[in-house]
Each structure stands twice: as structure tokens, then as C-alpha cells.
Write a protein that holds these residues in place. Structure first.
Motif, PDB file in Angstrom:
ATOM      1  N   THR A   8       2.572  34.680  -0.286  1.00 14.93           N
ATOM      2  CA  THR A   8       1.380  34.434  -1.132  1.00 14.93           C
ATOM      3  C   THR A   8       0.413  35.409  -1.082  1.00 14.93           C
ATOM      4  OG1 THR A   8       1.463  33.107   1.137  1.00 14.93           O
ATOM      5  CG2 THR A   8      -1.005  33.954   0.589  1.00 14.93           C
ATOM      6  N   PRO A   9      -0.335  35.816  -2.194  1.00 16.27           N
ATOM      7  CA  PRO A   9      -0.741  36.691  -3.161  1.00 16.27           C
ATOM      8  C   PRO A   9      -2.017  36.667  -1.750  1.00 16.27           C
ATOM      9  CG  PRO A   9      -1.483  34.940  -4.124  1.00 16.27           C
ATOM     10  CD  PRO A   9      -0.477  34.050  -3.023  1.00 16.27           C
ATOM     11  N   VAL A  10      -2.496  38.771  -1.516  1.00 15.81           N
ATOM     12  CA  VAL A  10      -3.622  38.631  -0.769  1.00 15.81           C
ATOM     13  C   VAL A  10      -4.005  39.648  -1.219  1.00 15.81           C
ATOM     14  CG1 VAL A  10      -4.151  39.584   1.647  1.00 15.81           C
ATOM     15  CG2 VAL A  10      -2.313  38.524   1.828  1.00 15.81           C
TER      16      VAL A  10
ATOM     17  N   GLY B 194     -15.618  27.317  -0.484  1.00 15.69           N
ATOM     18  CA  GLY B 194     -16.456  25.844   0.740  1.00 15.69           C
ATOM     19  C   GLY B 194     -17.094  26.501   1.475  1.00 15.69           C
ATOM     20  N   GLY B 195     -18.363  25.893   1.577  1.00 18.00           N
ATOM     21  CA  GLY B 195     -18.669  26.194   3.251  1.00 18.00           C
ATOM     22  C   GLY B 195     -19.915  27.141   2.595  1.00 18.00           C
ATOM     23  N   GLY B 196     -20.736  27.025   4.145  1.00 15.29           N
ATOM     24  CA  GLY B 196     -21.581  28.241   4.009  1.00 15.29           C
ATOM     25  C   GLY B 196     -21.685  29.727   4.726  1.00 15.29           C
ATOM     26  N   GLY B 197     -22.370  29.659   4.703  1.00 16.75           N
ATOM     27  CA  GLY B 197     -21.885  31.911   5.784  1.00 16.75           C
ATOM     28  C   GLY B 197     -21.842  32.402   4.925  1.00 16.75           C
ATOM     29  N   ARG B 198     -21.590  33.599   5.572  1.00 18.65           N
ATOM     30  CA  ARG B 198     -20.609  35.080   5.209  1.00 18.65           C
ATOM     31  C   ARG B 198     -19.277  35.170   5.987  1.00 18.65           C
ATOM     32  NH1 ARG B 198     -25.348  39.484   7.761  1.00 18.65           N
ATOM     33  NH2 ARG B 198     -23.477  39.557   9.000  1.00 18.65           N
ATOM     34  N   ILE B 199     -18.921  34.493   4.974  1.00 18.14           N
ATOM     35  CA  ILE B 199     -17.366  35.058   5.405  1.00 18.14           C
ATOM     36  C   ILE B 199     -16.435  35.382   4.547  1.00 18.14           C
ATOM     37  CG2 ILE B 199     -15.035  32.791   4.199  1.00 18.14           C
ATOM     38  CD1 ILE B 199     -17.005  30.969   3.227  1.00 18.14           C
ATOM     39  N   VAL B 200     -15.986  36.344   6.034  1.00 15.02           N
ATOM     40  CA  VAL B 200     -15.020  37.286   5.659  1.00 15.02           C
ATOM     41  C   VAL B 200     -13.429  37.079   5.163  1.00 15.02           C
ATOM     42  CG1 VAL B 200     -16.594  38.533   7.277  1.00 15.02           C
ATOM     43  CG2 VAL B 200     -14.633  37.387   8.005  1.00 15.02           C
ATOM     44  N   GLY B 201     -13.120  35.935   5.455  1.00 17.62           N
ATOM     45  CA  GLY B 201     -11.408  36.098   5.320  1.00 17.62           C
ATOM     46  C   GLY B 201     -11.402  34.255   4.708  1.00 17.62           C
ATOM     47  N   CYS B 202     -10.319  33.975   3.367  1.00 20.24           N
ATOM     48  CA  CYS B 202     -10.568  32.630   3.799  1.00 20.24           C
ATOM     49  C   CYS B 202      -8.735  32.127   2.861  1.00 20.24           C
ATOM     50  CB  CYS B 202     -11.175  32.277   1.922  1.00 20.24           C
ATOM     51  SG  CYS B 202     -10.607  30.278   1.469  1.00 20.24           S
ATOM     52  N   ASN B 203      -7.869  31.177   3.754  1.00 24.68           N
ATOM     53  CA  ASN B 203      -6.788  30.789   3.345  1.00 24.68           C
ATOM     54  C   ASN B 203      -6.807  29.627   2.541  1.00 24.68           C
ATOM     55  OD1 ASN B 203      -4.237  30.323   3.504  1.00 24.68           O
ATOM     56  ND2 ASN B 203      -3.789  31.238   4.843  1.00 24.68           N
ATOM     57  N   TRP B 204      -6.684  29.691   0.864  1.00 26.79           N
ATOM     58  CA  TRP B 204      -6.313  28.610   0.971  1.00 26.79           C
ATOM     59  C   TRP B 204      -5.014  27.552   0.323  1.00 26.79           C
ATOM     60  CZ3 TRP B 204      -8.880  32.579  -0.725  1.00 26.79           C
ATOM     61  CH2 TRP B 204     -10.530  32.465  -1.733  1.00 26.79           C
ATOM     62  N   GLY B 205      -4.790  26.208   0.881  1.00 24.64           N
ATOM     63  CA  GLY B 205      -3.917  25.784   0.952  1.00 24.64           C
ATOM     64  C   GLY B 205      -2.939  25.575   1.863  1.00 24.64           C
ATOM     65  N   ARG B 206      -3.275  26.494   2.904  1.00 24.03           N
ATOM     66  CA  ARG B 206      -2.396  26.984   3.717  1.00 24.03           C
ATOM     67  C   ARG B 206      -0.849  27.938   3.320  1.00 24.03           C
ATOM     68  NH1 ARG B 206      -1.663  24.764   9.046  1.00 24.03           N
ATOM     69  NH2 ARG B 206      -3.575  22.782   9.320  1.00 24.03           N
ATOM     70  N   GLY B 207      -1.373  29.235   2.448  1.00 28.89           N
ATOM     71  CA  GLY B 207      -0.577  30.125   2.456  1.00 28.89           C
ATOM     72  C   GLY B 207      -0.148  30.439   0.323  1.00 28.89           C
ATOM     73  N   GLN B 208      -1.284  29.881   0.076  1.00 23.51           N
ATOM     74  CA  GLN B 208      -1.248  29.551  -1.084  1.00 23.51           C
ATOM     75  C   GLN B 208      -2.086  30.662  -1.990  1.00 23.51           C
ATOM     76  OE1 GLN B 208      -3.454  26.211  -3.234  1.00 23.51           O
ATOM     77  NE2 GLN B 208      -1.578  25.003  -2.703  1.00 23.51           N
ATOM     78  N   ARG B 209      -3.208  31.432  -1.269  1.00 28.83           N
ATOM     79  CA  ARG B 209      -3.765  32.307  -1.796  1.00 28.83           C
ATOM     80  C   ARG B 209      -4.611  33.039  -0.254  1.00 28.83           C
ATOM     81  NH1 ARG B 209      -9.101  33.544  -5.175  1.00 28.83           N
ATOM     82  NH2 ARG B 209      -9.222  31.165  -5.085  1.00 28.83           N
ATOM     83  N   ILE B 210      -4.907  34.175  -0.082  1.00 23.25           N
ATOM     84  CA  ILE B 210      -5.773  34.722   1.336  1.00 23.25           C
ATOM     85  C   ILE B 210      -6.638  35.953   0.192  1.00 23.25           C
ATOM     86  CG2 ILE B 210      -5.622  35.894   3.117  1.00 23.25           C
ATOM     87  CD1 ILE B 210      -3.694  34.677   4.081  1.00 23.25           C
TER      88      ILE B 210
END
Length: 199
Positions: free
Chosen positions: A112-114, A125-141
Motif C-alpha cells: 500500500t502506498p502511503v 468522499g463524504g464531508g468534514g475535515r478529513i485527516v485520514g483516508c484508506n481507499w479500497g482496504r489498502g489500495q492507497r492511504i
């Protein structure tokens, strides 16, 4: 007499540490204790496939999360995974590695690239002040480490989404694997924002 004053001060500090948000710490710990097998079963049942999983600043900040650590070697996971840091994360490599160490079998070198961001994540996706994201259970963080006090916990939470969804805990912390996967961090760095949503 100074030693009595220090003793009283020390006892007051211990008493303050024992009650968090009006709840005795021992009660909170007792309610969150599960066997590793039960925790793994619960987490497997809670795991849900997701396209992108983001975390906002309001949900991630956990008061007192630095008081606990994952077990030596990390919590058990259903499968081994690996990750690598993009150039944007090189300055934060040790913090991210400490978060990754929360999970057994999660190693650095491929997978997984971080990437690290300098502002809130807007493409999760979604709203708010997002500080972390993991796409597709480990495709990209992606991580915005500057948005939280406990950067290790943010990294551990996002790596945890390789296997698990959010748990039923209200606030993330280091008490158990399920607590790491809570949907919010409570209190902390952002001052006016007591809850930081984690996605």
C-alpha cells in the motif's frame, strides 16, 4: 513538610487520572477488555467492504490516547500486509512506522502506498475535515498528520482499515484493537472541535 505536599499533589494527580470524563478509568478499561479471539471475531463481523474510507479531524483526536500502547508485536490480523511511504511522508516515517506496529504482520516495503498531505483530505468522499483516508482496504492511504495530536493513532487507525471497519467505541484510543478503530477521537489539539471524525 515538602514531602507531604508532594505526596498530596501526587495523589491528586493520580485521582485526576483515574477519572476521565466522570467515569472511573478502571470501569472504562474493564468494559473494553476482550480476549484476542473474541476481539478478532467481533472485528471480522464488523468488517465491511468500502470504496474509500476517510477520517475527519473532528473524529480522530483521542484524549489521553498516549497513555496506552498496543501489545508488543501488535494486535493479530487476518492476513499479512505491507506498505511503503511516498516522498511526502519521509519526514514522518518513524511516526507512521509506530502506528503500523499496532498490527501484527504489517511491514514496510511494497504494498500500500502511503502519502502525507499538508491539509485536510478532500478526495475521500463524504464531508468534514478529513485527516485520514484508506481507499479500497489498502489500495492507497493518505494522512494529514498535522490535523491531530496523536499521529501514531491516526496512522494505526488508517492501517487498521486494511482489515476492519469502525468499531462501536465512541472515541479512539490505545486500549484495544477495537478502540483504535473507533469512529472518533475525542478532545485534544483542535480545541474548539472536541470530536474528530475518522473515516
Amino acid at each position: 513538610m515538602p514531602s507531604k505536599r508532594l505526596t498530596r499533589t501526587g495523589l491528586a494527580a493520580v485521582a485526576a487520572a483515574v477519572v476521565v470524563n466522570g467515569v472511573p478509568a478502571h470501569a472504562e478499561l474493564a468494559s473494553g477488555v476482550q480476549s484476542d479471539a473474541a476481539a478478532a471475531k467481533t472485528q471480522s463481523a464488523q468488517a465491511q467492504p468500502v470504496e474509500a474510507h476517510g477520517i475527519t479531524a473532528e473524529e480522530l483526536e483521542a484524549a489521553g490516547s498516549a497513555l496506552m500502547e498496543p501489545p508488543p508485536g501488535g494486535w493479530p490480523v487476518p492476513s499479512r500486509r505491507s506498505y511503503y511511504l511516498t516522498g511526502s511522508c519521509q519526514a514522518s516515517a518513524s511516526v507512521i512506522a509506530a502506528g503500523a506496529a499496532a498490527w501484527q504482520g504489517l511491514t514496510q516495503g511494497g504494498g500500500t502506498p502511503v502519502e502525507c498531505r499538508n491539509s485536510y483530505i478532500t478526495d475521500c468522499g463524504g464531508g468534514g475535515r478529513i485527516v485520514g483516508c484508506n481507499w479500497g482496504r489498502g489500495q492507497r492511504i493518505a494522512l494529514f498528520l498535522g490535523g491531530v495530536r496523536d499521529q501514531r493513532l491516526l496512522a494505526a487507525h488508517e492501517f487498521g482499515h486494511d482489515w476492519y471497519g469502525h468499531s462501536s467505541y465512541r472515541c479512539a484510543g490505545w486500549g484495544s484493537a477495537s478502540e483504535v478503530m473507533a469512529p472518533s477521537l475525542c478532545g485534544g489539539k483542535l480545541g474548539k472541535t472536541p470530536l474528530i471524525p475518522i473515516d
